[in-house]
Design an enzyme around this catalytic site. Structure first.
Site, PDB file in Angstrom:
ATOM      1  N   CYS A   2       6.741   1.773   9.398  1.00 43.39           N
ATOM      2  CA  CYS A   2       8.130   1.352   9.561  1.00 43.39           C
ATOM      3  C   CYS A   2       8.121  -0.052  10.146  1.00 43.39           C
ATOM      4  O   CYS A   2       7.100  -0.510  10.637  1.00 43.39           O
ATOM      5  CB  CYS A   2       8.856   2.283  10.511  1.00 43.39           C
ATOM      6  SG  CYS A   2       8.768   4.005  10.004  1.00 43.39           S
ATOM      7  N   ARG A  27       7.266  -2.753   4.818  1.00 48.24           N
ATOM      8  CA  ARG A  27       6.649  -1.692   5.615  1.00 48.24           C
ATOM      9  C   ARG A  27       7.327  -0.344   5.402  1.00 48.24           C
ATOM     10  O   ARG A  27       6.839   0.684   5.872  1.00 48.24           O
ATOM     11  CB  ARG A  27       6.729  -2.041   7.106  1.00 48.24           C
ATOM     12  CG  ARG A  27       6.070  -3.334   7.464  1.00 48.24           C
ATOM     13  CD  ARG A  27       6.210  -3.598   8.938  1.00 48.24           C
ATOM     14  NE  ARG A  27       5.472  -2.631   9.709  1.00 48.24           N
ATOM     15  CZ  ARG A  27       4.192  -2.756  10.031  1.00 48.24           C
ATOM     16  NH1 ARG A  27       3.528  -3.820   9.677  1.00 48.24           N
ATOM     17  NH2 ARG A  27       3.585  -1.826  10.733  1.00 48.24           N
ATOM     18  N   TRP A  74      10.097   4.230   6.688  1.00 45.03           N
ATOM     19  CA  TRP A  74       9.339   4.913   5.644  1.00 45.03           C
ATOM     20  C   TRP A  74       9.153   6.332   6.164  1.00 45.03           C
ATOM     21  O   TRP A  74       8.429   6.562   7.134  1.00 45.03           O
ATOM     22  CB  TRP A  74       7.994   4.225   5.439  1.00 45.03           C
ATOM     23  CG  TRP A  74       7.214   4.735   4.272  1.00 45.03           C
ATOM     24  CD1 TRP A  74       7.285   4.299   2.988  1.00 45.03           C
ATOM     25  CD2 TRP A  74       6.204   5.754   4.284  1.00 45.03           C
ATOM     26  NE1 TRP A  74       6.392   4.993   2.202  1.00 45.03           N
ATOM     27  CE2 TRP A  74       5.717   5.897   2.970  1.00 45.03           C
ATOM     28  CE3 TRP A  74       5.672   6.583   5.274  1.00 45.03           C
ATOM     29  CZ2 TRP A  74       4.730   6.809   2.618  1.00 45.03           C
ATOM     30  CZ3 TRP A  74       4.688   7.495   4.923  1.00 45.03           C
ATOM     31  CH2 TRP A  74       4.229   7.600   3.606  1.00 45.03           C
ATOM     32  N   ASN A 100       7.909   3.276  15.427  1.00 42.26           N
ATOM     33  CA  ASN A 100       6.975   3.242  14.302  1.00 42.26           C
ATOM     34  C   ASN A 100       5.755   4.060  14.715  1.00 42.26           C
ATOM     35  O   ASN A 100       5.166   3.789  15.757  1.00 42.26           O
ATOM     36  CB  ASN A 100       6.576   1.782  14.025  1.00 42.26           C
ATOM     37  CG  ASN A 100       5.501   1.675  12.960  1.00 42.26           C
ATOM     38  OD1 ASN A 100       5.279   2.604  12.179  1.00 42.26           O
ATOM     39  ND2 ASN A 100       4.827   0.536  12.922  1.00 42.26           N
ATOM     40  N   GLY A 101       5.409   5.069  13.918  1.00 36.90           N
ATOM     41  CA  GLY A 101       4.259   5.905  14.241  1.00 36.90           C
ATOM     42  C   GLY A 101       4.627   7.378  14.109  1.00 36.90           C
ATOM     43  O   GLY A 101       5.611   7.714  13.440  1.00 36.90           O
ATOM     44  N   GLU A 486      -9.267  -0.951 -10.070  1.00 37.99           N
ATOM     45  CA  GLU A 486      -8.216  -1.698  -9.380  1.00 37.99           C
ATOM     46  C   GLU A 486      -7.029  -1.936 -10.320  1.00 37.99           C
ATOM     47  O   GLU A 486      -5.873  -1.835  -9.913  1.00 37.99           O
ATOM     48  CB  GLU A 486      -8.790  -3.021  -8.842  1.00 37.99           C
ATOM     49  CG  GLU A 486      -7.793  -3.988  -8.246  1.00 37.99           C
ATOM     50  CD  GLU A 486      -6.942  -3.430  -7.110  1.00 37.99           C
ATOM     51  OE1 GLU A 486      -7.214  -2.332  -6.595  1.00 37.99           O
ATOM     52  OE2 GLU A 486      -5.959  -4.100  -6.753  1.00 37.99           O
ATOM     53  N   LYS A 490      -3.174  -0.676  -9.752  1.00 41.47           N
ATOM     54  CA  LYS A 490      -2.067  -1.632  -9.765  1.00 41.47           C
ATOM     55  C   LYS A 490      -0.985  -1.157 -10.722  1.00 41.47           C
ATOM     56  O   LYS A 490       0.194  -1.155 -10.396  1.00 41.47           O
ATOM     57  CB  LYS A 490      -2.612  -2.986 -10.215  1.00 41.47           C
ATOM     58  CG  LYS A 490      -2.216  -4.227  -9.565  1.00 41.47           C
ATOM     59  CD  LYS A 490      -2.598  -4.550  -8.177  1.00 41.47           C
ATOM     60  CE  LYS A 490      -2.541  -3.490  -7.153  1.00 41.47           C
ATOM     61  NZ  LYS A 490      -3.410  -3.715  -6.027  1.00 41.47           N
ATOM     62  N   GLU A 493       0.859   2.035  -9.524  1.00 42.41           N
ATOM     63  CA  GLU A 493       1.600   1.770  -8.295  1.00 42.41           C
ATOM     64  C   GLU A 493       2.964   1.138  -8.558  1.00 42.41           C
ATOM     65  O   GLU A 493       3.961   1.530  -7.954  1.00 42.41           O
ATOM     66  CB  GLU A 493       0.721   0.800  -7.486  1.00 42.41           C
ATOM     67  CG  GLU A 493       1.045   0.619  -6.067  1.00 42.41           C
ATOM     68  CD  GLU A 493       0.015  -0.281  -5.366  1.00 42.41           C
ATOM     69  OE1 GLU A 493      -0.782  -0.980  -6.028  1.00 42.41           O
ATOM     70  OE2 GLU A 493       0.025  -0.291  -4.133  1.00 42.41           O
ATOM     71  N   HIS A 509     -18.045  11.980 -22.391  1.00 42.81           N
ATOM     72  CA  HIS A 509     -18.353  13.194 -21.630  1.00 42.81           C
ATOM     73  C   HIS A 509     -17.079  13.939 -21.215  1.00 42.81           C
ATOM     74  O   HIS A 509     -17.109  14.790 -20.334  1.00 42.81           O
ATOM     75  CB  HIS A 509     -19.198  12.842 -20.403  1.00 42.81           C
ATOM     76  CG  HIS A 509     -20.524  12.250 -20.778  1.00 42.81           C
ATOM     77  ND1 HIS A 509     -21.545  13.005 -21.302  1.00 42.81           N
ATOM     78  CD2 HIS A 509     -20.961  10.967 -20.775  1.00 42.81           C
ATOM     79  CE1 HIS A 509     -22.573  12.226 -21.577  1.00 42.81           C
ATOM     80  NE2 HIS A 509     -22.244  10.982 -21.277  1.00 42.81           N
ATOM     81  N   LYS A 606       3.613  -0.844   2.762  1.00 39.76           N
ATOM     82  CA  LYS A 606       2.525  -1.812   2.776  1.00 39.76           C
ATOM     83  C   LYS A 606       1.390  -1.391   3.704  1.00 39.76           C
ATOM     84  O   LYS A 606       0.226  -1.438   3.331  1.00 39.76           O
ATOM     85  CB  LYS A 606       3.080  -3.179   3.209  1.00 39.76           C
ATOM     86  CG  LYS A 606       2.050  -4.289   3.198  1.00 39.76           C
ATOM     87  CD  LYS A 606       1.759  -4.739   1.793  1.00 39.76           C
ATOM     88  CE  LYS A 606       0.696  -5.800   1.724  1.00 39.76           C
ATOM     89  NZ  LYS A 606       0.087  -5.844   0.388  1.00 39.76           N
TER      90      LYS A 606
HETATM   91  O1  M6R Z   1      -3.965  -2.829   4.676  1.00 33.61           O
HETATM   92  P1  M6R Z   1      -5.093  -2.156   3.965  1.00 33.61           P
HETATM   93  O2  M6R Z   1      -5.947  -3.094   3.205  1.00 33.61           O
HETATM   94  O3  M6R Z   1      -5.927  -1.298   4.892  1.00 33.61           O
HETATM   95  O4  M6R Z   1      -4.418  -1.174   2.933  1.00 33.61           O
HETATM   96  C1  M6R Z   1      -5.188  -0.294   2.161  1.00 33.61           C
HETATM   97  C2  M6R Z   1      -4.369   0.329   1.049  1.00 33.61           C
HETATM   98  O5  M6R Z   1      -3.305   1.052   1.576  1.00 33.61           O
HETATM   99  C3  M6R Z   1      -3.814  -0.744   0.103  1.00 33.61           C
HETATM  100  O6  M6R Z   1      -4.829  -1.529  -0.432  1.00 33.61           O
HETATM  101  C4  M6R Z   1      -3.040  -0.077  -1.047  1.00 33.61           C
HETATM  102  O7  M6R Z   1      -3.904   0.652  -1.862  1.00 33.61           O
HETATM  103  C5  M6R Z   1      -2.278  -1.155  -1.816  1.00 33.61           C
HETATM  104  N1  M6R Z   1      -0.884  -0.822  -1.878  1.00 33.61           N
HETATM  105  C6  M6R Z   1      -2.753  -1.310  -3.213  1.00 33.61           C
HETATM  106  O8  M6R Z   1      -2.055  -2.297  -3.904  1.00 33.61           O
END
Ligand code: M6R
Length: 611
Positions: A2, A27, A74, A100-101, A486, A490, A493, A509, A606
């Protein structure tokens, strides 16, 4: 997860708080709220939805106070709704809290408070906090009732929290506390700014206190008193942050993600910085890793989550090739619970853009208790992970705002490539030729990425073609598999299209059973040694009806593969730095075709500060 903002000074608080929230929306963005104090009364507004909806609320005009706190959420406990949104007030509306937490023991505290006569409206864990403060306030007899009540309440809390608290009894004070969730305070003359992250307040001041775990700050407009866990006064000095406030604006770009993709030539150059020194070993004077230490270790673990973990997979080959030390890459949430075989002969490298990812921090802490040395790679100065690790190395990607990580990923790979070179140099292995070659090639990466960024038509056209699909496959061999993983992350996501990644040789396989007419398979081919094998794998999917896009720096027969996106040639050990760029763009353009909010995809945040 958050975002918290606070302000105390002479100006009207609400516009400053709303502006700060909009910078923290990455966030979390399922609900938002704000509270100020006027005429010794706490006034608040909370809304489900984005900060924009809060900003457009006609009630906002009524908040005239010059002190306030605000929050963008969040959800962890309780669905997104205005009732579950923060700030939360106690039953008597004496205190307002943004959190936050996660409060792990909230059920038993809630039970206790209900028995003491308090009532609850929300489904959140956070609502117990103002009530607990009110409970202790009512019992307090000292002169510092607000301070002591907060301190006593904190003693009961288990879990992680960054808190900002208003009291109607002390209308000129804010108290903040930090434990395992980030919080900073900016100071300028007679104004104080509070935020979960530096970017939210950078336009007002560069003098920033980065709070440590256990800190409690008692803030008025012209003074901040810092206390430790035992409520003893402690000294804290602000850091001068030299980031440019404009770095966290979209500028001329439609979305942060696109801006951040286009920033990669600069962020890679900045991350290389002055580490490559002509005719000399790389400069890593910010860490102390000796030849003896490296000769004695048996293994390196690279630990991270999501995109950061993919950066680890991308650099495993270069570490092994240059140092002859075996490398394992592990997902932090798995590593922390699987009793890994680590000790003082294991080096742990944890990667986290935010430096706040709960699983990665916990994995690093576990590793330390087993005697391993730890290195944190982070993009955020003073972030939690940097305070836990033995050594910290910073990427210099600048603030990354879009939830989907792009420039942080390539900056992480860049820094890790340099670290692998540094280790080889420390070990004095006879690898000068490859090392010099890699250094030269690394310096050329920014201009090679710029070439890709100037020629995106094929990608845009292909995005149009595939945006209505429901399943897309990414395949690659060797180091290209890291890029496939990756790219797949992306795409899912931000476009919500299901996608998977496979090592090309694995298709037959099992996964090839999913290939039928018109399914899209995206192949990445950058290693000359594997080109024939990769092509046969892709022909196998074409003969089962698939359409393909090939991202490559090799010569490919366009009669066989009509959609080829050519990328510049680069040393195979660092090719992920270049091959990912067109595929970041592909995800972006697919999501745009679908009219989705690229920067704030559904259900994501994030920084993932909870397990
Ligand atoms: O802040 P961080 O690098 O520790 O975050 C790790 C993952 O949460 C972050 O890379 C996430 O997978 C991204 N949203 C991917 O785009």
């Amino acid at each position: 997860m958050c975002g918290i903002v606070g302000y105390i000074g002479k100006s009207k608080a609400s516009p400053i708080l709303i502006k700060g929230l909009s910078k923290l929306e990455y966030r979390g963005y399922d609900s938002a709220g704000i509270a100020t104090i006027e005429d010794d009364k706490i006034c608040h507004i909370k809304n489900k939805g984005r900060v924009k909806e809060l900003e457009n609320s006609n009630k906002l005009e009524n908040l005239k106070g010059t002190i306030g706190i605000a929050h963008t959420r969040w959800a962890t406990h309780g669905k997104p709704s205005s009732i579950n949104a923060h700030p939360h007030l106690d039953s008597h509306e004496n205190f307002a809290v943004v959190h936050n937490g996660i409060i792990e023991n909230y059920r038993e505290l809630r039970e206790f408070l209900i028995n003491a006569g308090y009532t609850f409206n929300s489904e959140t864990d956070s609502e117990i906090i103002p009530n607990l403060i009110d409970y202790y306030y009512s019992k307090e007899t000292s002169n510092d009732k607000f301070l002591n009540a907060v301190h006593n309440a904190e003693k009961d809390l288990k879990g992680s929290y960054a808190l900002a608290i208003l009291s109607k009894f002390d209308p000129n004070k804010i108290i903040v506390i930090k434990k395992d969730s980030p919080l900073v305070i900016g100071t300028k003359d007679n104004e104080k700014y509070i935020a979960s992250d530096i970017n939210a307040i950078l336009e007002y001041t560069n003098d920033i206190f980065i709070l440590k775990d256990g800190d409690l700050a008692y803030i008025s407009e012209n003074k901040i008193d810092f206390y430790n866990n035992n409520l003893n006064l402690v000294n804290r000095t602000p850091e001068k942050i030299t980031w440019d406030a404009k770095a966290s604006d979209k500028g001329d770009f439609e979305d942060f993600m696109l801006k951040e993709i286009y920033e990669q030539p600069v962020s890679i150059r900045e991350t290389i910085g002055t580490r490559i020194v002509p005719n000399k070993p790389c400069d890593f004077s910010d860490i102390n890793i000796t030849k003896k230490y490296l000769s004695d270790i048996s293994r390196i673990y690279i630990i991270a989550c999501g995109t950061a973990m993919h950066a680890g997979i991308s650099v495993k080959p270069i570490f092994e090739r240059l140092t002859n030390i075996p490398v394992e890459v592990d997902i932090a949430s798995e590593f922390r619970y699987r009793d890994p075989l680590i000790d003082e002969h294991t080096l742990i490298i944890c990667i986290s853009q935010s430096g706040e990812t709960a699983d990665t921090i916990a994995a690093l802490k576990n590793a330390k208790t087993c005697g391993s040395k730890t290195i944190a790679i982070s993009n955020v100065i003073g972030s939690s992970i940097t305070r836990e690790a033995d050594f910290t190395l910073y990427t210099h990607a600048g603030p990354e705002i879009a939830v989907a990580s792009t420039k942080a990923y390539t900056a992480q790979i860049t820094l890790l490539v340099l670290l692998a070179i540094h280790f080889a140099e420390v070990l004095e292995l006879p690898k000068n030729e490859i090392i010099n070659n890699l250094k030269e090639e690394l310096l050329e990466i920014p201009s090679k990425i710029s070439i890709i960024l100037e020629n995106t038509d094929i990608i845009k056209k292909f995005a149009k073609k595939i945006h209505k699909e429901t399943d897309i496959f990414f395949v690659g061999r060797g180091i290209d598999y890291a890029t496939a993983m990756e790219s797949s992350l992306k795409l899912k996501e931000i476009s919500y299209i299901h996608s998977d990644s496979y090592q090309s040789g694995e298709l037959k396989h099992g996964p090839i059973a999913l290939i039928e007419d018109d399914v899209t398979v995206i192949g990445i081919i950058t290693d000359r040694r594997l080109i024939d094998k990769s092509i046969s794998n892709l022909q196998e999917v074409i003969s089962r009806g698939a359409k393909t896009l090939i991202v490559t720096n090799q010569e490919i027969d366009t009669k066989l593969f009509p959609n080829v996106f050519s990328i510049p040639k680069v040393h195979p050990l660092i090719s992920p730095l270049v091959s990912i760029v067109p595929l970041q763009l592909l995800s972006y353009y697919v999501a745009k075709e679908k009219n989705l909010d690229v920067d704030k995809p559904r259900n994501l945040a994030k920084s993932v500060t909870v397990e």
